[in-house]
Scaffold this motif. Structure first.
Motif, PDB file in Angstrom:
ATOM      1  N   LYS A  45       0.840  -1.197   0.000  1.00 31.60           N
ATOM      2  CA  LYS A  45       0.000   0.000   0.000  1.00 31.60           C
ATOM      3  C   LYS A  45       0.886   1.262   0.000  1.00 31.60           C
ATOM      4  CE  LYS A  45      -3.358   1.161   2.970  1.00 31.60           C
ATOM      5  NZ  LYS A  45      -4.137   0.959   4.217  1.00 31.60           N
ATOM      6  N   ALA A  46       1.923   1.201   0.841  1.00 33.10           N
ATOM      7  CA  ALA A  46       2.830   2.348   0.947  1.00 33.10           C
ATOM      8  C   ALA A  46       3.497   2.620  -0.394  1.00 33.10           C
ATOM      9  CB  ALA A  46       3.887   2.075   2.017  1.00 33.10           C
ATOM     10  N   TYR A  47       3.926   1.555  -1.042  1.00 29.98           N
ATOM     11  CA  TYR A  47       4.630   1.719  -2.318  1.00 29.98           C
ATOM     12  C   TYR A  47       3.701   2.347  -3.362  1.00 29.98           C
ATOM     13  CZ  TYR A  47       7.649   0.454  -6.311  1.00 29.98           C
ATOM     14  OH  TYR A  47       8.436   0.486  -7.426  1.00 29.98           O
ATOM     15  N   ALA A  48       2.461   1.831  -3.377  1.00 33.74           N
ATOM     16  CA  ALA A  48       1.493   2.369  -4.339  1.00 33.74           C
ATOM     17  C   ALA A  48       1.298   3.875  -4.109  1.00 33.74           C
ATOM     18  CB  ALA A  48       0.162   1.625  -4.198  1.00 33.74           C
ATOM     19  N   GLN A  49       1.183   4.205  -2.855  1.00 30.13           N
ATOM     20  CA  GLN A  49       0.967   5.611  -2.500  1.00 30.13           C
ATOM     21  C   GLN A  49       2.177   6.463  -2.910  1.00 30.13           C
ATOM     22  OE1 GLN A  49      -0.148   6.086   1.675  1.00 30.13           O
ATOM     23  NE2 GLN A  49       0.677   8.181   1.621  1.00 30.13           N
ATOM     24  N   MET A  50       3.362   5.955  -2.642  1.00 35.16           N
ATOM     25  CA  MET A  50       4.594   6.666  -2.980  1.00 35.16           C
ATOM     26  C   MET A  50       4.702   6.871  -4.490  1.00 35.16           C
ATOM     27  SD  MET A  50       6.861   7.617  -0.683  1.00 35.16           S
ATOM     28  CE  MET A  50       7.439   7.335   0.963  1.00 35.16           C
ATOM     29  N   GLU A  51       4.402   5.798  -5.237  1.00 33.08           N
ATOM     30  CA  GLU A  51       4.502   5.909  -6.696  1.00 33.08           C
ATOM     31  C   GLU A  51       3.520   6.943  -7.235  1.00 33.08           C
ATOM     32  OE1 GLU A  51       4.329   1.726  -8.152  1.00 33.08           O
ATOM     33  OE2 GLU A  51       6.289   2.260  -8.999  1.00 33.08           O
ATOM     34  N   ASP A  52       2.368   6.991  -6.568  1.00 34.22           N
ATOM     35  CA  ASP A  52       1.377   8.000  -6.926  1.00 34.22           C
ATOM     36  C   ASP A  52       1.919   9.410  -6.692  1.00 34.22           C
ATOM     37  OD1 ASP A  52      -0.735   6.617  -7.867  1.00 34.22           O
ATOM     38  OD2 ASP A  52      -2.164   7.391  -6.379  1.00 34.22           O
ATOM     39  N   ASN A  53       2.498   9.601  -5.484  1.00 33.59           N
ATOM     40  CA  ASN A  53       2.968  10.933  -5.089  1.00 33.59           C
ATOM     41  C   ASN A  53       4.217  11.366  -5.847  1.00 33.59           C
ATOM     42  OD1 ASN A  53       0.943  11.179  -3.258  1.00 33.59           O
ATOM     43  ND2 ASN A  53       2.210  10.746  -1.444  1.00 33.59           N
ATOM     44  N   PHE A  54       5.098  10.394  -6.124  1.00 34.18           N
ATOM     45  CA  PHE A  54       6.388  10.746  -6.740  1.00 34.18           C
ATOM     46  C   PHE A  54       6.635   9.879  -7.970  1.00 34.18           C
ATOM     47  CE2 PHE A  54       6.665  11.405  -2.125  1.00 34.18           C
ATOM     48  CZ  PHE A  54       6.934  12.760  -2.074  1.00 34.18           C
ATOM     49  N   PRO A  55       5.861  10.095  -9.019  1.00 37.48           N
ATOM     50  CA  PRO A  55       6.010   9.236 -10.196  1.00 37.48           C
ATOM     51  C   PRO A  55       7.412   9.348 -10.781  1.00 37.48           C
ATOM     52  CG  PRO A  55       4.580  11.122 -10.678  1.00 37.48           C
ATOM     53  CD  PRO A  55       4.830  11.136  -9.212  1.00 37.48           C
ATOM     54  N   GLY A  56       7.958   8.190 -11.144  1.00 35.66           N
ATOM     55  CA  GLY A  56       9.266   8.173 -11.818  1.00 35.66           C
ATOM     56  C   GLY A  56      10.448   8.308 -10.883  1.00 35.66           C
ATOM     57  N   GLU A  57      10.208   8.341  -9.559  1.00 34.60           N
ATOM     58  CA  GLU A  57      11.337   8.488  -8.635  1.00 34.60           C
ATOM     59  C   GLU A  57      11.780   7.138  -8.090  1.00 34.60           C
ATOM     60  OE1 GLU A  57      13.022  11.033  -8.258  1.00 34.60           O
ATOM     61  OE2 GLU A  57      11.772  12.751  -8.776  1.00 34.60           O
ATOM     62  N   ARG A  58      12.991   7.126  -7.487  1.00 31.66           N
ATOM     63  CA  ARG A  58      13.501   5.952  -6.811  1.00 31.66           C
ATOM     64  C   ARG A  58      13.060   5.979  -5.343  1.00 31.66           C
ATOM     65  NH1 ARG A  58      17.828   6.784  -5.563  1.00 31.66           N
ATOM     66  NH2 ARG A  58      18.396   4.698  -4.904  1.00 31.66           N
ATOM     67  N   PHE A  59      12.999   4.764  -4.754  1.00 30.48           N
ATOM     68  CA  PHE A  59      12.617   4.692  -3.344  1.00 30.48           C
ATOM     69  C   PHE A  59      13.592   3.796  -2.597  1.00 30.48           C
ATOM     70  CE2 PHE A  59       8.895   5.355  -5.968  1.00 30.48           C
ATOM     71  CZ  PHE A  59       8.376   6.522  -5.419  1.00 30.48           C
ATOM     72  N   ILE A  60      13.630   3.953  -1.294  1.00 24.63           N
ATOM     73  CA  ILE A  60      14.425   3.014  -0.497  1.00 24.63           C
ATOM     74  C   ILE A  60      13.579   2.501   0.664  1.00 24.63           C
ATOM     75  CG2 ILE A  60      16.719   3.931  -1.054  1.00 24.63           C
ATOM     76  CD1 ILE A  60      16.640   5.511   1.559  1.00 24.63           C
ATOM     77  N   ILE A  61      13.924   1.283   1.079  1.00 25.89           N
ATOM     78  CA  ILE A  61      13.262   0.714   2.259  1.00 25.89           C
ATOM     79  C   ILE A  61      14.346   0.448   3.300  1.00 25.89           C
ATOM     80  CG2 ILE A  61      11.885  -1.217   3.151  1.00 25.89           C
ATOM     81  CD1 ILE A  61      10.870  -1.573   0.241  1.00 25.89           C
ATOM     82  N   GLN A  62      14.090   0.930   4.510  1.00 27.71           N
ATOM     83  CA  GLN A  62      15.041   0.720   5.608  1.00 27.71           C
ATOM     84  C   GLN A  62      14.309   0.052   6.755  1.00 27.71           C
ATOM     85  OE1 GLN A  62      16.174   4.741   6.563  1.00 27.71           O
ATOM     86  NE2 GLN A  62      17.970   4.706   5.236  1.00 27.71           N
ATOM     87  N   PRO A  63      15.049  -0.656   7.614  1.00 28.08           N
ATOM     88  CA  PRO A  63      14.375  -1.142   8.817  1.00 28.08           C
ATOM     89  C   PRO A  63      13.989   0.049   9.707  1.00 28.08           C
ATOM     90  CG  PRO A  63      16.748  -1.518   8.951  1.00 28.08           C
ATOM     91  CD  PRO A  63      16.459  -1.021   7.561  1.00 28.08           C
ATOM     92  N   MET A  64      12.903  -0.089  10.419  1.00 28.75           N
ATOM     93  CA  MET A  64      12.480   0.943  11.373  1.00 28.75           C
ATOM     94  C   MET A  64      13.305   0.761  12.646  1.00 28.75           C
ATOM     95  SD  MET A  64       9.743   3.167  11.951  1.00 28.75           S
ATOM     96  CE  MET A  64       9.452   4.137  13.433  1.00 28.75           C
ATOM     97  N   LEU A  65      14.110   1.741  12.982  1.00 28.77           N
ATOM     98  CA  LEU A  65      15.020   1.584  14.131  1.00 28.77           C
ATOM     99  C   LEU A  65      14.404   2.133  15.413  1.00 28.77           C
ATOM    100  CD1 LEU A  65      18.326   2.709  12.390  1.00 28.77           C
ATOM    101  CD2 LEU A  65      17.572   0.378  12.851  1.00 28.77           C
ATOM    102  N   ALA A  66      14.829   1.553  16.518  1.00 28.65           N
ATOM    103  CA  ALA A  66      14.372   2.062  17.813  1.00 28.65           C
ATOM    104  C   ALA A  66      14.998   3.433  18.047  1.00 28.65           C
ATOM    105  CB  ALA A  66      14.808   1.097  18.910  1.00 28.65           C
ATOM    106  N   ILE A  67      14.170   4.381  18.465  1.00 27.60           N
ATOM    107  CA  ILE A  67      14.694   5.723  18.720  1.00 27.60           C
ATOM    108  C   ILE A  67      14.975   5.877  20.202  1.00 27.60           C
ATOM    109  CG2 ILE A  67      14.146   8.191  18.721  1.00 27.60           C
ATOM    110  CD1 ILE A  67      12.565   7.741  16.199  1.00 27.60           C
TER     111      ILE A  67
END
Lengths: 692, 692
Positions: free
Chosen positions: A555-577
């Protein structure tokens, strides 16, 4: 660096543009050289006259057969360069009084460039252009167009404002401040504050250097020289132009946090320069340093004939390094022997309103034996019966036999005026009000303490060697990004650079435009757009946090592609703050790359817990900055909380400073957040933005 | 309040303890009354003599048949009370110069109590004891033992230090500061700073009130009076004794955060008192207010004949309410008409170093027509050719025709001395350095702005009515705890009190010593020990957070019972943390209950984002404090973050202030944390500690 000794100690001077016509600048200089007792040779050059004040007037410098140590140029701007060029073979030192150079317009800037090129070519020392000149009272030499001759002493004052130099000489006359040099630097074309500092550090007659500066010509040179000179003599600078001018657009967060005046403060701190907060402060510091030796300890004793001013003096010690020392019982008993019962023998020692000179003298004698004392301060208010003058005499006599710093705070008008003058004539600094005195003594003490500490550790730092292979690798990464016309590096590129400096970043899964999501991604995860066109990702919803499973990820990816067409994305682990810092590189217009670091999170701007590193010489220097700076609370054990890893953070910040040295192509760098931990985990640069 | 008019405007004075013997305090006062031109009747009382300076010396006050408006007592402490008692039927106003009262020892304190009781019984006005007396130059009345007579003017100076008053008179002579009253308050037994303020607010000859204070006698009275008087006349106080003395042991967190000097700052802010940072600041403010009308706007124009001092002046505006106004093109063009091309017509207007008096005068005339301008400041450095005196004349002439505040900054020594004296004689305040001037004008402007704002809103606040039924309920709760010899309330008790003031607390399950755990507890939960013996729960592991299920809860309970045998426990739901505040009540020794609030969390002490409410008069006042205070960032929209609920927090803090008024039994109160939200959720006081 150029040798300025001849310039400021000339045996012979030629004034080009000398004049007998009252009201002209050339006339003031002519008269100053003739009338104030200068014993060197003086030549006048002015083709329009045969004689000036009964001396021969030469047609040109070339006509003078004798040796000329210094030529003072008081000509219309247009003919300055040709005149200097003509004589550059035999005259090497010039003062260019003339205005009409870079301080004016394009034509003037061109003219100054020409003059500078000439100076470089012919190896000339040129003070100015557009300056007042200089004054060396010891030589009775006033090579300026300010009138009069200040008293000779050990204060050098260097001013970027001629008018202020004149005002300061006028005040100094009243305050009995005595000068070794007064130098107006004008446009600082060749001889800037660093050159002058270097020269004055070697000038035997100079004990303290005061400066009024509006700008610093060459930041790195200033740092190098000021740091060296500060170990020899105190440098006191009043730096004008504090109020922020509109800055250029800045795209990094850390960049915006570092105001130019904050950086100036950091530079002064690093180099050991004492920054005067205002003119009153400047005079207080100059007067103190000129007349006394720095206190050897931070313990101060205060005697007073009035309770109120005693309390005000005590207040002034708040937050200072110097402290009111505690007299031991032996001292207290000795004081009680001659003081009335109502006196206070705790520091400040209250001698009471009816104190005569004997009470002051006896108290000083007793306190002189107080162990570990560095300074004695005498406060006085002129009660009707107070023998102000006699008290001043006894303080002077005491000063002659003690090894401690002695200063006075005589508070009053006519009743103290003459005695204050006497104190000052006898080299005892007097301050009109307590806080000026306490602040000045504190700064003087701190200067001396730092200097002593510096000298023990200064030699141990190893020189920093630039790593050429790293430089090459970075150049390749940046070169590629530039070819692709990108203004910023991608996260994977930044990650590679971080790795070269031992800075940990989270593992990352790279998603090219249109790629399908790979398998095997761990959760929780974060998805971000990674584009040089989206620099403020969070503000533009380019970051989706806390993605818990595959479904959410899609879902997140779909949303991102919608918002930023043609851009690259990265996925990182969610770190403890645990705690978020912010760190980065800002290129300062004067000092070059600065490492900025502070507390991160959404209130970064509110807390403004930001510090600066100006080309740190070693990881130890970084660690010391952290331990003493605004973030020190993180590295201390507090309320059962384990300290954060100061070694780790120092390594990262020192790494950034190396990177700044090695990669001049980087315009700005921003690590936000830099997650730090106090449970053994290594700090992680979660997001790294590198603007090229 | 007592009527002090007669005391400070006596038609007849008796000196009890008058003397002809030089060196005695009584002699100084005798001579001051005889020789300085006082035209009222003067009687001398001294049983040892028949005549003093050819006037009859009475055996006692009783012997004087005529009316005595004021008696000055200069007797040994021991006989002061009997002498005053004897004449208390007919003399109502006294100045007790004599020392030997509460400033000394137990005997002195007893003596002062006796004197005070007498004053109350007989309705006497007594200034002192242990004071210098007072001086009213307009009446040529020096009723003190300081020599000389200051010039008559509109400045009242009130001093808790006689010595400082003497020094200030001496400085004032030099600075041409003129006085309406100089009053030494000594021990402030009956006539304290509030009484004097009240009197001086009505004194027509007084335009500005300066005070040196070491303490405040009666905090609430001071607040009431200072707030009222500040709306009429500026009050400038230099408050000594800033450095923290060792405080009593304090058991609340908020209590430890509130230093007494911070509270003093809050009181001055609330009451509109201008706090002088030091003596230089005090003089600058007094001189400015004494001589000028407050600027009507915050726009200031600066003219200067020197660039450097212009930059320093610009710097001084940093962070101030007053600003350098922007001249519009019309003004700039008019300036260009007569200024040289190199002049700057942006503010500060640079008239250049060769400016003669005409350039100053013309520039001032042009700037006078600048729209919305409140003040004009003339900066001058004395270049060789500068006609300092003529420029001063033109500034004086300009001042006579403008409605704006005019001040000067003439920087120099001998070259400006006489002109500065002339400016001051003509009522133009001159400041030696830019920052003193800018700060003083800023404070004066701010005072006037606040006063205008106050007057529009002052009447609207409703009086606060104490809720007697709440008081009764609280008294019952606290009474029970005291009976049980507890020093603090339990959480359920505190919860009840919070509910009375509309402050939400989390639901709680109470576990008595030895109870078994009830069913139906929701998770995640928190377990805490709830005992007046364990005040710092977190430090002593008396809190277990994030209990996820029944099993963990049982383990937690077992551990708690082990650690705190025989104590009560509570279980609360684990709440989501958004932002933690801290809030509480501290009883200040001078001002009574103060509401303290700030940012919570483990770094509370590091950030020190703490503010104070001193008996706020309405919820609106609390809201205004929040909106302008250190936490204002929470209530603003920042970086996409919704603002926190200012109404809700105001309600809680105002509730605490009501509680403080209604429950005098409470010694300290601490809400830590107070969780606040920005998503519509109500703030919750998670932990409430009430010390009784």
């Amino acid at each position: 660096m150029s040798n300025l000794k001849k310039l400021f100690n000339p045996g012979s001077i030629a004034v080009v543009g000398a004049s007998q016509e009252s009201g002209k600048v050339g006339n003031v200089i002519t008269k100053n050289l003739l009338e104030l007792g200068y014993t060197g040779k003086v030549f006048f050059v002015n083709p329009k006259h045969d004689k000036i004040y009964d001396q021969r007037s030469y047609k040109s410098l070339g006509e003078i057969a004798e040796k000329i140590d210094l030529a003072i140029i008081v000509l219309p701007a247009k003919i300055v360069v040709p005149v200097i060029r003509e004589s550059a073979g035999r005259v090497k030192n010039f003062v260019v009084i003339s205005a009409g150079f870079s301080e004016t317009d394009e034509e003037g800037r061109e003219r100054e460039k020409e003059l500078e090129a000439l100076a470089v070519e012919k190896e000339l020392n040129i003070l100015g252009p557009n300056c007042l000149g200089f004054i060396i009272p010891k030589l009775n030499l006033n090579a300026s167009f300010a009138g009069g001759m200040p008293k000779a002493g050990n204060v050098s004052f260097v001013s970027q404002s001629g008018a202020l130099a004149v005002a300061i000489m006028d005040i100094a006359r009243k305050e009995n401040i005595k000068f070794s040099n007064i130098i107006s630097v004008g446009n600082k074309m060749r001889i800037d504050e660093a050159e002058i500092l270097e020269y004055l550090s070697q000038d035997e007659g100079t004990k303290v250097i005061g400066m009024y500066l509006e700008g610093i010509k060459n930041g790195p040179k200033f740092i190098r020289v000021a740091q060296k000179v500060s170990r020899i003599k105190p440098i006191i600078i009043i730096k004008a132009g504090k109020t922020e001018k509109a800055q250029q657009a800045i795209s990094s967060h850390t960049g915006a946090l570092a105001g130019s005046d904050d950086i100036m403060d950091a530079v002064f701190e690093k180099t050991g320069v004492l920054r005067a907060e205002n003119l009153a402060d400047l005079f207080a510091l100059i007067e103190l340093v000129s007349n006394t030796q720095a206190p050897k300890t931070n313990q101060v004793a205060v005697v007073t004939n009035a309770g109120g001013p005693g309390v005000l003096t005590t207040d002034a010690f708040g937050g200072k390094e110097i402290k009111l020392g505690d007299p031991n019982d032996g001292i207290k008993n000795k004081l009680r022997e001659f003081l009335p019962a109502e006196s206070s023998v705790a520091n400040p020692i209250d001698l009471l309103g009816d104190a005569m000179e004997d009470r002051y003298a006896q108290a000083l004698d007793v306190l002189d034996s107080m162990e570990g004392l560095g300074a004695l301060v005498c406060v006085l208010t002129p009660q009707d019966q107070t023998p102000v003058s006699k008290i001043a005499d006894r303080i002077i006599a005491f000063r002659d036999k003690t090894d401690k710093l002695v200063a006075t705070i005589f508070i009053g008008g006519e009743r103290v005026e003459r005695s204050v003058a006497k104190l000052k004539e006898n080299g005892i600094p007097n301050f009109s009000f307590p806080d000026l005195a306490v602040r000045a003594i504190n700064e003087y003490y701190a200067w001396n303490r730092r200097r002593t500490a510096d000298q023990s550790g200064a030699e141990s730092a190893e020189p920093i060697v630039v790593d050429a292979s790293r430089q090459e690798n970075i150049a390749a990464i940046i070169g590629k990004a530039r070819e692709e016309k990108r203004g910023a590096l991608s996260f994977p590129e930044a990650q590679k650079i971080m790795a070269m400096y031992g800075i940990k970043t989270p593992s990352v899964t790279d998603i090219g435009a249109g790629d399908s999501l790979p398998e095997g991604i761990g959760f929780p995860a974060v998805m971000k757009v990674d584009s040089d066109k989206v620099l403020h990702k969070t503000d533009k919803q380019g970051v989706i946090l806390n993605i818990k499973n595959r479904e959410e990820l899609e879902k997140a990816y779909a949303q991102m592609e919608d918002n930023f067409p043609g851009e690259r994305f990265i996925i990182q682990p969610m770190l403890a703050i645990k705690t978020e810092l912010i760190a980065g590189i800002k290129i300062d217009g004067i000092f070059g790359p600065i490492v900025v670091y502070g507390l991160g999170g959404i209130y970064t701007e509110v807390f403004k817990m930001v510090d600066f590193l100006v080309s740190p010489g070693s990881i130890q220097e970084v660690k010391a900055s952290l331990a003493q700076g605004k973030l020190k609370f993180l590295f201390e054990k507090t309320r059962g909380q384990a300290p954060y890893d100061i070694e780790g953070v120092s390594k990262i910040l020192f790494g950034l400073s190396l990177l700044a040295r090695e990669a001049a192509e980087i315009k700005e760098l921003d690590i936000n957040p830099l997650l730090v931990y106090n449970d053994g985990k290594e700090a992680v640069a979660v997001d790294v933005k590198i603007i090229i």
